[in-house]
Structure formats: C-alpha cells, structure tokens
Design a protein around this motif. Structure first.
Motif, PDB file in Angstrom:
ATOM      1  N   SER A  75      26.195  47.181  75.808  1.00  0.00           N
ATOM      2  CA  SER A  75      26.565  48.245  74.866  1.00  0.00           C
ATOM      3  C   SER A  75      27.599  47.788  73.846  1.00  0.00           C
ATOM      4  O   SER A  75      27.964  48.539  72.937  1.00  0.00           O
ATOM      5  CB  SER A  75      27.100  49.460  75.631  1.00  0.00           C
ATOM      6  N   LEU A  76      28.078  46.537  73.978  1.00  0.00           N
ATOM      7  CA  LEU A  76      29.080  46.009  73.047  1.00  0.00           C
ATOM      8  C   LEU A  76      28.449  45.291  71.852  1.00  0.00           C
ATOM      9  O   LEU A  76      29.157  44.653  71.081  1.00  0.00           O
ATOM     10  CB  LEU A  76      30.018  45.036  73.773  1.00  0.00           C
ATOM     11  N   ALA A  77      27.139  45.384  71.707  1.00  0.00           N
ATOM     12  CA  ALA A  77      26.489  44.787  70.535  1.00  0.00           C
ATOM     13  C   ALA A  77      27.139  45.324  69.265  1.00  0.00           C
ATOM     14  O   ALA A  77      27.253  46.529  69.069  1.00  0.00           O
ATOM     15  CB  ALA A  77      24.995  45.103  70.544  1.00  0.00           C
ATOM     16  N   GLY A  78      27.625  44.431  68.415  1.00  0.00           N
ATOM     17  CA  GLY A  78      28.276  44.826  67.171  1.00  0.00           C
ATOM     18  C   GLY A  78      29.747  45.153  67.302  1.00  0.00           C
ATOM     19  O   GLY A  78      30.414  45.392  66.291  1.00  0.00           O
ATOM     20  N   ALA A  79      30.271  45.161  68.530  1.00  0.00           N
ATOM     21  CA  ALA A  79      31.681  45.508  68.725  1.00  0.00           C
ATOM     22  C   ALA A  79      32.619  44.394  68.282  1.00  0.00           C
ATOM     23  O   ALA A  79      33.780  44.634  67.955  1.00  0.00           O
ATOM     24  CB  ALA A  79      31.944  45.856  70.183  1.00  0.00           C
ATOM     25  N   PHE A  80      32.129  43.152  68.306  1.00  0.00           N
ATOM     26  CA  PHE A  80      32.852  41.990  67.800  1.00  0.00           C
ATOM     27  C   PHE A  80      31.815  40.926  67.467  1.00  0.00           C
ATOM     28  O   PHE A  80      30.600  41.158  67.646  1.00  0.00           O
ATOM     29  CB  PHE A  80      33.887  41.475  68.820  1.00  0.00           C
ATOM     30  N   ASP A  81      32.251  39.791  66.975  1.00  0.00           N
ATOM     31  CA  ASP A  81      31.320  38.760  66.509  1.00  0.00           C
ATOM     32  C   ASP A  81      30.796  37.944  67.688  1.00  0.00           C
ATOM     33  O   ASP A  81      31.422  36.983  68.126  1.00  0.00           O
ATOM     34  CB  ASP A  81      32.026  37.852  65.492  1.00  0.00           C
ATOM     35  N   TRP A  82      29.635  38.325  68.196  1.00  0.00           N
ATOM     36  CA  TRP A  82      29.053  37.648  69.343  1.00  0.00           C
ATOM     37  C   TRP A  82      28.601  36.224  69.026  1.00  0.00           C
ATOM     38  O   TRP A  82      28.384  35.430  69.950  1.00  0.00           O
ATOM     39  CB  TRP A  82      27.890  38.456  69.893  1.00  0.00           C
ATOM     40  N   SER A  83      28.477  35.885  67.757  1.00  0.00           N
ATOM     41  CA  SER A  83      28.112  34.495  67.425  1.00  0.00           C
ATOM     42  C   SER A  83      29.242  33.540  67.788  1.00  0.00           C
ATOM     43  O   SER A  83      29.019  32.333  67.903  1.00  0.00           O
ATOM     44  CB  SER A  83      27.778  34.374  65.933  1.00  0.00           C
ATOM     45  N   CYS A  84      30.444  34.070  67.989  1.00  0.00           N
ATOM     46  CA  CYS A  84      31.609  33.260  68.373  1.00  0.00           C
ATOM     47  C   CYS A  84      31.775  33.152  69.892  1.00  0.00           C
ATOM     48  O   CYS A  84      32.716  32.504  70.359  1.00  0.00           O
ATOM     49  CB  CYS A  84      32.880  33.865  67.777  1.00  0.00           C
ATOM     50  N   VAL A  85      30.882  33.789  70.652  1.00  0.00           N
ATOM     51  CA  VAL A  85      31.038  33.861  72.101  1.00  0.00           C
ATOM     52  C   VAL A  85      30.380  32.661  72.781  1.00  0.00           C
ATOM     53  O   VAL A  85      29.245  32.289  72.471  1.00  0.00           O
ATOM     54  CB  VAL A  85      30.435  35.168  72.646  1.00  0.00           C
ATOM     55  N   HIS A  86      31.109  32.073  73.719  1.00  0.00           N
ATOM     56  CA  HIS A  86      30.581  31.034  74.604  1.00  0.00           C
ATOM     57  C   HIS A  86      30.466  31.650  75.992  1.00  0.00           C
ATOM     58  O   HIS A  86      31.470  31.967  76.625  1.00  0.00           O
ATOM     59  CB  HIS A  86      31.501  29.816  74.629  1.00  0.00           C
ATOM     60  N   LEU A  87      29.226  31.830  76.446  1.00  0.00           N
ATOM     61  CA  LEU A  87      28.963  32.513  77.704  1.00  0.00           C
ATOM     62  C   LEU A  87      28.734  31.497  78.829  1.00  0.00           C
ATOM     63  O   LEU A  87      27.873  30.622  78.731  1.00  0.00           O
ATOM     64  CB  LEU A  87      27.740  33.410  77.568  1.00  0.00           C
ATOM     65  N   PHE A  88      29.517  31.633  79.885  1.00  0.00           N
ATOM     66  CA  PHE A  88      29.404  30.781  81.064  1.00  0.00           C
ATOM     67  C   PHE A  88      29.069  31.657  82.279  1.00  0.00           C
ATOM     68  O   PHE A  88      29.141  32.883  82.215  1.00  0.00           O
ATOM     69  CB  PHE A  88      30.719  30.032  81.311  1.00  0.00           C
ATOM     70  N   PHE A  89      28.752  31.005  83.389  1.00  0.00           N
ATOM     71  CA  PHE A  89      28.373  31.718  84.596  1.00  0.00           C
ATOM     72  C   PHE A  89      29.300  31.321  85.741  1.00  0.00           C
ATOM     73  O   PHE A  89      29.427  30.140  86.059  1.00  0.00           O
ATOM     74  CB  PHE A  89      26.904  31.444  84.946  1.00  0.00           C
ATOM     75  N   GLY A  90      29.936  32.323  86.350  1.00  0.00           N
ATOM     76  CA  GLY A  90      30.898  32.070  87.409  1.00  0.00           C
ATOM     77  C   GLY A  90      30.262  31.666  88.713  1.00  0.00           C
ATOM     78  O   GLY A  90      30.917  31.069  89.573  1.00  0.00           O
ATOM     79  N   ASN A  91      28.995  31.994  88.871  1.00  0.00           N
ATOM     80  CA  ASN A  91      28.212  31.526  90.013  1.00  0.00           C
ATOM     81  C   ASN A  91      26.740  31.559  89.615  1.00  0.00           C
ATOM     82  O   ASN A  91      26.348  32.304  88.711  1.00  0.00           O
ATOM     83  CB  ASN A  91      28.470  32.364  91.271  1.00  0.00           C
ATOM     84  N   GLU A  92      25.953  30.735  90.279  1.00  0.00           N
ATOM     85  CA  GLU A  92      24.536  30.650  89.926  1.00  0.00           C
ATOM     86  C   GLU A  92      23.770  29.950  91.031  1.00  0.00           C
ATOM     87  O   GLU A  92      24.281  29.031  91.682  1.00  0.00           O
ATOM     88  CB  GLU A  92      24.356  29.886  88.604  1.00  0.00           C
ATOM     89  N   ARG A  93      22.552  30.388  91.269  1.00  0.00           N
ATOM     90  CA  ARG A  93      21.650  29.675  92.153  1.00  0.00           C
ATOM     91  C   ARG A  93      21.030  28.517  91.359  1.00  0.00           C
ATOM     92  O   ARG A  93      20.625  28.706  90.211  1.00  0.00           O
ATOM     93  CB  ARG A  93      20.548  30.605  92.673  1.00  0.00           C
ATOM     94  N   THR A  94      20.946  27.364  91.983  1.00  0.00           N
ATOM     95  CA  THR A  94      20.399  26.192  91.291  1.00  0.00           C
ATOM     96  C   THR A  94      19.204  25.587  92.014  1.00  0.00           C
ATOM     97  O   THR A  94      18.547  24.703  91.484  1.00  0.00           O
ATOM     98  CB  THR A  94      21.472  25.097  91.147  1.00  0.00           C
TER      99      THR A  94
END
Length: 265
Positions: A75-94
């Motif tokens: 729901s935060l689409a447009g709330a700030f510049d998402w092109s500047c966001v680096h998304l990481f994962f705190g846990n993940e199945r590999t």
C-alpha cells in the motif's frame, strides 16, 4: 502506558511524540489495539525510515521476511521513491521445492511498488548461499557498516516473530542462534531449514529494527523477551536477543493482547 488505536494520519503524529514505553536497555514498545493497527504502524514506520534514508543518502536498504509483516508494504506504492530502494531478505529457503519462498511472497510488493533493486538469495546448498549473501550485503553501496560489529548496517530490518521466540529463521537454541552475541557473519545457514538467515548480530547492526509480535498467543514470549533480564543472551528467546547495544533503534510492535503479561512499564 497503553494508548488508544490511532488513525493512519494520527499515527505519524503520535510517533513524533512519545512511544508507549522505553526499556532501560533502549528498546521501544508500541502497544496498539489490534493486529490491523500494527499493520498500519509497520507501513507508517517503514515509510518514515525510507524517506529519511533517501533524503540523507539517496537510497534505502530494507530487509523483509514473509507473511503479515510484508503485506502492508504494497500500500506504500508512491509514498516514496521506490526506485531508490534496495530490497534484501532476512531469511530465505535455498534448497528443494521451497527455494525462493520469501522472494515469491514479495513479488506483489516488488511489482506494485516498482522496487528499484531486488537482491535475491541464491539457490543452492544453504552454507554456500549464506556465504554468497553475506558478500552481497557487505558489497552493496546501499548498505553501511556498523562501527560496533563491522557487519552490514541495513537501514531497516522488518521482522515477524513466533510464540516460541523465533524471528527470521533464528529458532530457540539453534546453531545459528547460539553463536550470538559476537557472531562475525552477516548471514548464516539455518539449521534444518534448507535455507539462510541474517544473524542476530547482523540484525542488531541495522539502523532500525521493527519487530512485530501482535498475536494473543505471543503474550508469554513478549513477557520473556521484554521483561526478563539478560535478554540479549537468552538463546531460548532469539527475538529478545536483538539489541540496541550497537546503535540500532529496536521497536517492538505489540497489541493489547500480546502485551497483557508485561509488568507495568
């Protein structure tokens, strides 16, 4: 003191004032009326931290898991510049059929918000994936370095938790938990899970940690994590080990029901 449920507009005004409580060790607790209000608070706090980071350094590094803590973010689409966001994962199945589970759960968020930089955990043997993802975190220009630990310092780590005290893939008494405090690795193999997790020390090296524990069945866990002494060394309650000692702003997001066993604060 508990406070009444606020509207989204009122939430930010409240955050500018006084949190529900602050523990002697610096951890902050926000106590809301409902789980939906906690979701609103997750959204508002992530937006606030993102705007500050982007204004300060032109980018925002965010670590997520899966499930109810991630759902409010779309729901935060447009709330700030998402092109500047680096998304990481705190846990993940590999490994196996569940490989990439957390990434798959974030696909809607990534598409809806137009996340600029998505750093997936590589598939393969968990030990190898943990080493590779540690290098990814250390090498990212969007992620700082914590002076206290020498580990990557993400702008925001968003965590859920369980009634057993786990967060990310940090389970009570597991190999990835008992190495902390003092672990010198950002990412570890998650014992018996076929995947990887941020270490407790890496989480505590972040600038802001938002930890959700909103369900009634988590009341005993919340009491042990926030009400017992030496929480940072209690490997039976990993969520409580996340500390402010290295400068992180650690915020617990609670409900009246999950905070009911806490002593008067």
């Amino acid at each position: 003191m508990l406070h009444k449920q606020l509207t989204p507009a009122g939430m930010l005004a409240y955050l500018a004032c006084v949190p529900a409580f602050t523990l002697p060790d610096g951890r902050v607790g926000h106590v809301l009326r409902s789980e939906s209000a906690v979701s609103d608070l997750i959204r508002d706090r992530v937006a606030e931290v993102a705007r500050v980071a982007i204004a300060e350094k032109g980018c925002f590094s965010l670590s997520i898991g899966s499930g109810t803590t991630v759902e409010p973010l779309a729901s935060l689409a447009g709330a700030f510049d998402w092109s500047c966001v680096h998304l990481f994962f705190g846990n993940e199945r590999t490994e196996g059929e569940a490989a990439g589970k957390c990434w798959a759960g974030a696909e809607e968020l990534i598409a809806t918000c137009g996340v600029g930089h998505v750093h997936r955990v590589p598939a393969g043997p968990a030990a190898d994936a943990a080493e590779a993802y540690s290098r990814t975190l250390l090498g990212s220009p969007a992620v700082g370095t914590c002076e206290g630990t020498g580990l990557p310092s993400l702008d925001c780590v968003l965590l859920g938790s369980g009634a057993d005290g786990h967060c990310a893939s940090l389970y009570p008494g597991s190999a990835q938990v008992v190495v902390s405090p003092g672990c010198d690795r950002a990412c570890l193999e998650a014992e018996g899970k076929g995947g990887v997790t941020l270490s407790i020390d890496a989480i505590s090296s972040a600038r802001t940690v938002l930890l959700s524990a909103a369900k009634p069945e988590q009341a005993a866990m919340v009491r042990k994590c926030l009400g017992w002494s030496n929480a940072e060394r209690n490997t039976g309650m990993p969520a409580g080990m996340v500390t402010c000692a290295y400068g992180a702003q650690v915020e617990w997001l609670l409900t009246d029901a999950s905070a009911v066993e806490l002593p008067a604060l």
